[in-house]
Enzyme design. Structure first.
Site, PDB file in Angstrom:
ATOM      1  CB  CYS A 269      19.840 -25.981 -26.010  1.00  0.00           C
ATOM      2  SG  CYS A 269      18.240 -25.517 -26.712  1.00  0.00           S
ATOM      3  CG  ASN A 270      16.427 -23.311 -23.803  1.00  0.00           C
ATOM      4  OD1 ASN A 270      17.314 -22.573 -23.382  1.00  0.00           O
ATOM      5  ND2 ASN A 270      15.833 -23.114 -24.962  1.00  0.00           N
TER       6      ASN A 270
ATOM      7  CG  HIS B 122       6.956 -30.507 -15.930  1.00  0.00           C
ATOM      8  ND1 HIS B 122       7.061 -29.137 -16.092  1.00  0.00           N
ATOM      9  CD2 HIS B 122       8.177 -31.022 -16.270  1.00  0.00           C
ATOM     10  CE1 HIS B 122       8.277 -28.830 -16.500  1.00  0.00           C
ATOM     11  NE2 HIS B 122       8.980 -29.955 -16.623  1.00  0.00           N
TER      12      HIS B 122
ATOM     13  CD  GLU C  78      11.413 -26.528 -29.058  1.00  0.00           C
ATOM     14  OE1 GLU C  78      11.820 -26.932 -30.158  1.00  0.00           O
ATOM     15  OE2 GLU C  78      11.754 -27.014 -27.981  1.00  0.00           O
TER      16      GLU C  78
END
Length: 423
Positions: free
Chosen positions: A55-56, A102, A117
């Protein structure tokens, strides 16, 4: 190592662009299938590929040629029907060691909108599994994603980065609770029955919500979630009546288009157009049309609003960042050692091939001089020469493997190449 990453996330791109670039399951399968069309394919230069879409964030990890970033921009633009220039303005482009750093941070939750999260690790795992199913991973990306998954697991078991975990769903529920007068008596409609919806329902129940309905495309899945949390189940066909009765709507489907349009909502509320309604849209692409903002007494929130309103209440988890980063350093080194070992393996193979070629030639000469040698003796001679070669090469090959991850590895491999005359 031509390792590349092209990506956008909640810090670099607006939600509108993230929606356009988001991959649902079917679109992801179709995109990866393009990479298996053979040497004549336009995308034959992408040798390995994993696509991570949440979603991000949308990120493409790939092993590709020298102009890899341009290739990935063109690929993403083509499969999503978005101009590459529009993507480039919001994209980050990483190469080689930057990519490793990353991805490890992503899997550990350090790059998430909500620090630590827990969902992102499962999403990284699923992205890798999907790529494996389409046979678009090779030895490098497979090892990189295995390392990232291992790093993510370690950070969650060896540190407190995910203790009292927040998620997009829980942050959304917190905002709902601050917006409506009493969440315990509100009629709450949850649209969708996936992981995000379940996390939202769990957070709603912890907040005291007791009146909610799960609406989904299929009643079975809605019913399963509703039974688990003592709610009601419905299909999307009942949406008009459900919207008419709702005080709060939390939408989190995987639909490629809006579910709630201005026309639908206006019609559903025509009897009570001024009844307060909170719309929490945590889907990508969005489930709620932005045009509903013009309707009276309607408040709409989406992921960009959550990002902007997220309070800095994560001090305990932020204190764990140094410990997490130390784990990532260790896992990064493990991956670097693996890459270095890839340089050693061809040398060891070359040494063995060269030695066995010499062994076979000398054995053949010997057997020609001994034409009456019985087959059993010939076999024994064959085993003897193999054993001698194996023992002679044992120490140098073992030593090469031992130094594969050391700073002196390049010196050892150069010497081995020179001594054995290997290219």
């Amino acid at each position: 190592m031509p390792l590349h990453c092209l990506g956008i996330n909640h810090t670099t791109a607006p939600l509108a662009l993230r929606e356009r670039l988001s991959f649902g399951p079917h679109k992801l399968d179709a995109a990866l299938a393009r990479l298996g069309c053979g040497a004549e394919s336009r995308w034959a230069g992408i040798h390995e590929c994993v696509i991570l879409s949440t979603c991000n964030r949308v990120e493409i990890y790939a092993i590709t040629h020298r102009n890899g970033h341009d290739t990935l921009l063109d690929f993403l633009g083509e499969v999503q029907d978005v101009a590459p220039d529009d993507i480039a303005r919001s994209a980050y482009q990483l190469k080689d060691d930057q990519v490793v750093t990353h991805l490890l941070r992503v899997a550990a939750g350090l790059e998430s909108m909500v620090l630590g999260e827990p969902q992102i690790l499962g999403q990284v795992t699923e992205a890798y599994s999907t790529a494996r199913r389409h046979d678009t991973t090779g030895k490098i990306l497979s090892r990189l994603f295995q390392t990232a998954i291992q790093a993510g697991k370690r950070t969650r078991t060896e540190t407190a980065i995910s203790h009292n975990p927040s998620s997009v769903s829980s942050v959304a529920v917190n905002l709902i609770a601050r917006t409506i007068p009493d969440i315990r008596t509100a009629n709450i409609l949850v649209i969708g029955a996936g992981e995000m919806a379940e996390l939202a329902v769990e957070a709603l129940r912890k907040r005291g919500a007791g009146r909610f309905t799960i609406a989904n495309r299929t009643l079975d899945k809605a019913g399963e979630l509703a039974r688990r949390w003592e709610g009601r189940a419905a299909t999307l066909e009942a949406l008009p009546s459900l919207l008419a009765a709702a005080d709060v709507v939390l939408a989190s489907t995987g639909a490629p288009h809006t579910i709630i349009t201005r026309k639908l909502l206006e019609a559903a509320r025509h009897k009570k157009p001024h009844r307060p309604l909170v719309l929490m849209d945590i889907a990508v692409p969005r489930d709620v049309d932005t045009d509903v903002d013009t309707l009276p007494s309607v408040q709409r929130f989406d992921l960009d609003d959550l990002n902007a309103r997220l309070e800095d209440t994560l001090a305990q988890r932020q204190a764990e960042i140094p410990a997490v980063e130390q784990i990532l350093v260790e896992e990064h080194q493990n991956f670097d050692d693996y890459l270095t070992s890839l340089d050693v393996v061809p040398i060891i193979t070359g040494m063995r091939t060269q030695a066995d070629t010499i062994r076979l030639a000398e054995l053949e000469k010997t057997l020609r001089r001994m034409p009456d040698l019985p087959p059993e003796a010939q076999q024994q001679l064959e085993l003897l020469t193999k054993s001698i070669v194996k023992k002679i090469l044992h120490t140098p090959t073992t030593r090469l493997r031992e130094v594969a991850g050391a700073s002196s590895a390049a010196d050892f491999t150069d010497v081995a190449r020179s001594l054995f005359g290997l290219d």
